[in-house]
Design a protein around this motif. Structure first.
Motif, PDB file in Angstrom:
ATOM      1  N   LYS A  46       0.831  -1.205   0.000  1.00  0.00           N
ATOM      2  CA  LYS A  46       0.000   0.000   0.000  1.00  0.00           C
ATOM      3  C   LYS A  46       0.866   1.255   0.000  1.00  0.00           C
ATOM      4  CE  LYS A  46      -4.293  -1.402   2.192  1.00  0.00           C
ATOM      5  NZ  LYS A  46      -5.162  -1.143   3.342  1.00  0.00           N
ATOM      6  N   ARG A  52      -4.025  -1.279  -3.028  1.00  0.00           N
ATOM      7  CA  ARG A  52      -5.104  -0.281  -2.979  1.00  0.00           C
ATOM      8  C   ARG A  52      -4.879   0.667  -1.811  1.00  0.00           C
ATOM      9  NH1 ARG A  52     -10.337  -3.616  -2.582  1.00  0.00           N
ATOM     10  NH2 ARG A  52      -8.967  -4.785  -1.239  1.00  0.00           N
ATOM     11  N   LYS A  53      -4.865   1.931  -2.118  1.00  0.00           N
ATOM     12  CA  LYS A  53      -4.699   2.935  -1.064  1.00  0.00           C
ATOM     13  C   LYS A  53      -5.471   4.206  -1.380  1.00  0.00           C
ATOM     14  CE  LYS A  53      -0.549   5.094  -2.872  1.00  0.00           C
ATOM     15  NZ  LYS A  53       0.760   5.595  -2.602  1.00  0.00           N
ATOM     16  N   ALA A  54      -6.372   4.140  -2.319  1.00  0.00           N
ATOM     17  CA  ALA A  54      -7.101   5.327  -2.760  1.00  0.00           C
ATOM     18  C   ALA A  54      -7.626   6.119  -1.570  1.00  0.00           C
ATOM     19  CB  ALA A  54      -8.247   4.926  -3.677  1.00  0.00           C
TER      20      ALA A  54
END
Length: 101
Positions: A46, A52-54
């Motif tokens: 991340k 995923r780190k939106a």
């Protein structure tokens, strides 16, 4: 000093295991080490843009990375404690210095 740190992690882990009815059999120590490495890897993915780190703030990503690193260290020390491993001696033998931890 590593011995003191091992003892502190052991006390914290034993209390947690007792509170949550966790049986820390010999396999538990190595399996937890593997689990924590997986969690650190996930945090790294991340933080490095591979997961995923939106919308996740950078300070939260760094905190997660630090927390998972601490967990991994704790479980390394627990594994050493359970298996009567003298980490200071092993560090001196393998890394050629005396740890001042």
């Amino acid at each position: 000093m590593l011995g003191d740190l091992k003892e502190k992690f052991e006390r914290a882990s034993a209390a947690y295991a007792n509170e949550h009815a966790i049986v820390r059999d010999p396999d538990w120590y190595i399996l937890k080490l593997q689990e924590e490495l997986g969690e650190l890897t996930q945090a790294w993915n991340k933080a490095s843009g591979r997961g995923r780190k939106a919308g996740t703030p950078i300070d939260e990503l760094r905190r997660s990375l630090a927390d998972e690193t601490a967990d991994l260290l704790g479980h390394v020390l627990l594994f050493a404690h359970k298996n009567d491993i003298d980490l200071a001696a092993a560090i001196e033998r393998k890394w050629k210095f005396r740890p001042d931890l």
